[in-house]
Motif scaffolding. Structure first.
Motif, PDB file in Angstrom:
ATOM      1  N   ILE A 122       0.835  -1.202   0.000  1.00 10.47           N
ATOM      2  CA  ILE A 122       0.000   0.000   0.000  1.00 10.47           C
ATOM      3  C   ILE A 122       0.868   1.250   0.000  1.00 10.47           C
ATOM      4  O   ILE A 122       0.586   2.227  -0.713  1.00 10.47           O
ATOM      5  CB  ILE A 122      -0.971  -0.017   1.203  1.00 10.47           C
ATOM      6  N   ASN A 123       1.942   1.254   0.788  1.00 10.32           N
ATOM      7  CA  ASN A 123       2.866   2.387   0.781  1.00 10.32           C
ATOM      8  C   ASN A 123       3.438   2.623  -0.607  1.00 10.32           C
ATOM      9  O   ASN A 123       3.489   3.763  -1.092  1.00 10.32           O
ATOM     10  CB  ASN A 123       4.005   2.154   1.779  1.00 10.32           C
ATOM     11  N   VAL A 124       3.875   1.561  -1.238  1.00  9.19           N
ATOM     12  CA  VAL A 124       4.466   1.695  -2.575  1.00  9.19           C
ATOM     13  C   VAL A 124       3.442   2.242  -3.562  1.00  9.19           C
ATOM     14  O   VAL A 124       3.741   3.141  -4.356  1.00  9.19           O
ATOM     15  CB  VAL A 124       5.027   0.346  -3.068  1.00  9.19           C
ATOM     16  N   ALA A 125       2.224   1.718  -3.520  1.00  4.43           N
ATOM     17  CA  ALA A 125       1.187   2.169  -4.453  1.00  4.43           C
ATOM     18  C   ALA A 125       0.867   3.649  -4.254  1.00  4.43           C
ATOM     19  O   ALA A 125       0.870   4.431  -5.220  1.00  4.43           O
ATOM     20  CB  ALA A 125      -0.071   1.322  -4.284  1.00  4.43           C
ATOM     21  N   LEU A 126       0.591   4.042  -3.032  1.00  4.88           N
ATOM     22  CA  LEU A 126       0.224   5.430  -2.767  1.00  4.88           C
ATOM     23  C   LEU A 126       1.380   6.377  -3.079  1.00  4.88           C
ATOM     24  O   LEU A 126       1.173   7.457  -3.661  1.00  4.88           O
ATOM     25  CB  LEU A 126      -0.232   5.595  -1.321  1.00  4.88           C
ATOM     26  N   ASN A 127       2.586   5.982  -2.724  1.00  6.39           N
ATOM     27  CA  ASN A 127       3.745   6.829  -3.017  1.00  6.39           C
ATOM     28  C   ASN A 127       4.002   6.952  -4.512  1.00  6.39           C
ATOM     29  O   ASN A 127       4.432   8.001  -5.001  1.00  6.39           O
ATOM     30  CB  ASN A 127       4.993   6.282  -2.312  1.00  6.39           C
ATOM     31  N   THR A 128       3.728   5.884  -5.241  1.00  8.53           N
ATOM     32  CA  THR A 128       3.905   5.923  -6.697  1.00  8.53           C
ATOM     33  C   THR A 128       2.961   6.934  -7.323  1.00  8.53           C
ATOM     34  O   THR A 128       3.351   7.704  -8.214  1.00  8.53           O
ATOM     35  CB  THR A 128       3.681   4.529  -7.305  1.00  8.53           C
ATOM     36  N   ALA A 129       1.715   6.947  -6.873  1.00 11.24           N
ATOM     37  CA  ALA A 129       0.749   7.917  -7.396  1.00 11.24           C
ATOM     38  C   ALA A 129       1.213   9.339  -7.120  1.00 11.24           C
ATOM     39  O   ALA A 129       1.068  10.239  -7.965  1.00 11.24           O
ATOM     40  CB  ALA A 129      -0.625   7.679  -6.783  1.00 11.24           C
ATOM     41  N   ILE A 130       1.776   9.557  -5.936  1.00  7.46           N
ATOM     42  CA  ILE A 130       2.249  10.889  -5.550  1.00  7.46           C
ATOM     43  C   ILE A 130       3.518  11.269  -6.311  1.00  7.46           C
ATOM     44  O   ILE A 130       3.622  12.361  -6.881  1.00  7.46           O
ATOM     45  CB  ILE A 130       2.511  10.945  -4.031  1.00  7.46           C
ATOM     46  N   GLU A 131       4.482  10.361  -6.344  1.00  8.51           N
ATOM     47  CA  GLU A 131       5.797  10.659  -6.915  1.00  8.51           C
ATOM     48  C   GLU A 131       5.767  10.758  -8.440  1.00  8.51           C
ATOM     49  O   GLU A 131       6.406  11.627  -9.030  1.00  8.51           O
ATOM     50  CB  GLU A 131       6.797   9.582  -6.493  1.00  8.51           C
ATOM     51  N   LEU A 132       5.026   9.873  -9.090  1.00  4.37           N
ATOM     52  CA  LEU A 132       5.039   9.808 -10.550  1.00  4.37           C
ATOM     53  C   LEU A 132       3.793  10.396 -11.186  1.00  4.37           C
ATOM     54  O   LEU A 132       3.657  10.411 -12.408  1.00  4.37           O
ATOM     55  CB  LEU A 132       5.213   8.357 -11.004  1.00  4.37           C
ATOM     56  N   SER A 133       2.863  10.863 -10.362  1.00  7.63           N
ATOM     57  CA  SER A 133       1.643  11.511 -10.848  1.00  7.63           C
ATOM     58  C   SER A 133       0.948  10.668 -11.923  1.00  7.63           C
ATOM     59  O   SER A 133       0.937  10.996 -13.105  1.00  7.63           O
ATOM     60  CB  SER A 133       1.960  12.899 -11.404  1.00  7.63           C
ATOM     61  N   GLY A 134       0.351   9.575 -11.465  1.00 14.71           N
ATOM     62  CA  GLY A 134      -0.351   8.696 -12.386  1.00 14.71           C
ATOM     63  C   GLY A 134      -1.224   7.728 -11.616  1.00 14.71           C
ATOM     64  O   GLY A 134      -1.302   7.767 -10.382  1.00 14.71           O
ATOM     65  N   PRO A 135      -1.886   6.820 -12.324  1.00 17.04           N
ATOM     66  CA  PRO A 135      -2.843   5.912 -11.674  1.00 17.04           C
ATOM     67  C   PRO A 135      -2.172   4.699 -11.046  1.00 17.04           C
ATOM     68  O   PRO A 135      -1.184   4.167 -11.566  1.00 17.04           O
ATOM     69  CB  PRO A 135      -3.744   5.488 -12.836  1.00 17.04           C
ATOM     70  N   LYS A 150       7.228   7.788   3.787  1.00 16.03           N
ATOM     71  CA  LYS A 150       6.905   9.025   3.095  1.00 16.03           C
ATOM     72  C   LYS A 150       7.348   8.987   1.633  1.00 16.03           C
ATOM     73  O   LYS A 150       8.381   8.410   1.292  1.00 16.03           O
ATOM     74  CB  LYS A 150       7.537  10.209   3.812  1.00 16.03           C
ATOM     75  N   ALA A 151       6.557   9.636   0.796  1.00 15.73           N
ATOM     76  CA  ALA A 151       6.881   9.733  -0.625  1.00 15.73           C
ATOM     77  C   ALA A 151       8.105  10.624  -0.811  1.00 15.73           C
ATOM     78  O   ALA A 151       8.336  11.568  -0.051  1.00 15.73           O
ATOM     79  CB  ALA A 151       5.694  10.295  -1.394  1.00 15.73           C
TER      80      ALA A 151
END
Length: 554
Positions: A148-161, A187-188
């Protein structure tokens, strides 16, 4: 406050809260009850209830577009999840942080004949930045927190779905009075995208070139600092081509690309051919500029974007992986203005085209062209302008829009399917009055967008209803046949009146030239609540008026 007793749901909800993801769009269902309870009971989440999952996802996408931060959509198991796919693909190609959260049945219930059950893991594989597949059970807590951390941080860091799939066993509705878990929030990390490469060779090429073209695709408003806009506008060797969706304005830029290049001869195209093409922004609308840059080989094509660079013109030579302002800060100080007639030659032609454009507007019959012309002349200042795809965005490319308008369109996949829902979500999240312009097929296709309790009072829709997919009439092939009418143009006699009444929109219609100017003025002035203007136009002359336009301005 009540909490779901599902540890996996509590984990996700707390991590969303810790990362500032507090806009949650929920569609009804039973399997997602732990998530609905958890998000809905918590006062720090802003939750929205939207029944249609496709509309819900595009509504969330519109909010994320404006908020510039992730928005989550939550659904039950089964086919509900697949309805997110159109918005997921748009988010993927438009770099919008959309978080799809799906409830699922436990693994031992998949493919045994249970209802509302499909293979949900990795279902968006081709168009997702990350898929987090969680597993129910205390022994999987560390794995789930990581996923879940990886998924949410990915959305924040890479701005995508991203997609988070969470299985829940029954019972689903039990609650507790306190939290049962305290997940670790990783944290992202936001990259600064520093330019470490040597810019000197590129600056030398730039300084030695007398014909440089800058092409700007989709950009959010205020993406480029004004000092850089003014710098580029002064260089006579630089021709800047922008699009309606670029939100860049300067009198020395060319915003109506098709207006400029459609009538050009082969000799003209050779004179337009740049030595260097610098591009930034997202997708480009104009098919003609893409065809030109593909057919006339480019020596150098540089693209600036912190995330990706498409080889749209089959000639990409370098990708500067950095934000445009950071690139221009480093690049422009060591460049020189080059004496050249490149820009002036094409600005002179732009001036001529605009003169012919203005004359043409005075002599055309009542048509889509006339309607769009009048709408754009009367657009209010300081609005958010949302445009649907197909004919709407293409007509918009031919007219001057107020510089104060913030323009958006779903150009990631260029689909008509969720334009209205996106516009409503964006209107909700924006501080500006929102005007949405759409065609009839796009509007009726996404009519469930109006089944929404969050439509702002200052939200206005204009539907151009020409009785079908009129844009298909400009394509090659035999017209006015049964096959064309039924399967391409898809003729119909539908009207938006009853939808407007059902969903509480104030309805107004225009059906002839004499009503047009005054009707649009009245519509823009009204402020009693959400309103819809339906403008009926002929179905059989629009293609001729548009095609004749490009001949007339030559």
């Amino acid at each position: 406050m009540k909490f779901t007793n599902k540890i996996l749901a509590q984990t996700l909800i707390q991590l969303c809260l810790d990362k500032g993801i507090n806009h949650i769009v929920i569609s009804p269902g039973s399997r997602n009850a732990p998530l609905t309870i958890g998000f809905g009971e918590h006062p720090e989440f802003k939750c929205f209830s939207i029944v249609d999952e496709r509309a819900a996802a595009f509504f969330a996408l519109g909010m994320a577009q404006q908020l510039k931060k992730p928005v989550a959509v939550v659904c039950t198991s089964g086919s509900a999840l697949i309805n997110y796919y159109p918005a997921i693909t748009e988010a993927f190609y438009s770099d919008i942080p959309l978080i799809a959260i799906s409830a699922d049945r436990p693994a031992d219930r998949i493919d045994i004949g249970d209802g509302q059950t499909i293979r949900q893991e990795n279902v968006f594989h081709n168009h997702i930045l990350y898929s987090a597949n969680c597993t129910e059970g205390d022994e999987f807590q560390q794995k789930n927190e990581t996923e879940i951390n990886v998924a949410l941080n990915t959305a924040i860091e890479l701005s995508g779905p991203v997609h988070i799939n969470i299985p829940f066993s029954e019972p689903l509705y039990q609650t507790v009075d306190k939290l049962l878990v305290s997940p670790q929030n990783v944290k992202a990390r936001l990259d600064s995208f520093d330019l470490s490469e040597d810019l000197a060779p590129f600056q030398r090429k730039w300084n030695s070139s007398s014909r440089k073209m800058i092409l700007v695709g989709v950009l959010p408003p205020n993406s480029v600092e004004q000092r850089f806009i003014e710098h580029l506008a002064k260089d006579k060797s630089v021709l800047v081509l922008t699009e309606t969706t670029s939100n860049l304005h300067n009198e020395n830029f060319i915003s109506a690309i098709d207006q400029l290049i459609t009538p050009l001869t082969e000799e003209d195209f050779k004179n337009l051919q740049p030595e260097v093409l610098l591009s930034f922004g997202g997708m480009v609308v104009s098919k003609r500029i893409k065809a030109f840059l593909r057919n006339y080989t480019l020596e150098e094509h540089w693209h600036v974007d912190s995330k990706k660079a498409y080889d749209t013109f089959f000639a990409l030579t370098h990708h500067f992986k950095t934000p445009i302002n950071k690139f221009l800060t480093e690049f422009l100080p060591k460049t020189n203005a080059v004496d050249s007639d490149y820009r002036e030659q094409w600005l002179s032609l732009k001036s001529y085209r605009l003169q012919r454009h203005n004359i043409y507007e005075t002599q055309i019959p009542y048509s889509d062209f006339m309607v769009f012309s009048e709408i754009f002349k009367q657009l209010p200042q300081n609005i958010q302008l949302q445009l649907s795809n197909s004919a709407t965005i293409r007509y918009a490319q031919l007219f001057n829009l107020p510089a104060s308008s913030e323009v958006f369109c779903n150009r990631g996949t260029s689909g008509i399917d969720g334009s209205t829902s996106t516009a409503i979500g964006a209107g909700y999240a924006s501080n500006l009055p929102t005007i949405f312009i759409t065609g009839d097929l796009s509007f009726f296709y996404d009519s469930n967008a109006l089944w929404n309790n969050y439509i702002p009072k200052n939200f206005k829709i204009i539907v151009i209803n020409n009785g079908g997919g009129g844009i298909f009439r400009i394509l090659p092939g035999e017209k006015d046949t049964k096959v064309f009418d039924t399967y391409f143009e898809t003729k119909h006699n539908l009207t938006a009146r009853h939808l407007s009444e059902m969903y509480g929109f104030k309805y107004q219609s225009i059906a002839e030239k004499e009503e047009l100017s005054k009707g649009i003025t009245t519509f823009f002035q009204a402020d009693e609540g959400p309103s819809l203007l339906e403008i009926f136009t002929p179905s059989t002359i629009n293609d001729k008026v548009l095609l004749d336009y490009f001949k007339f301005i030559a």
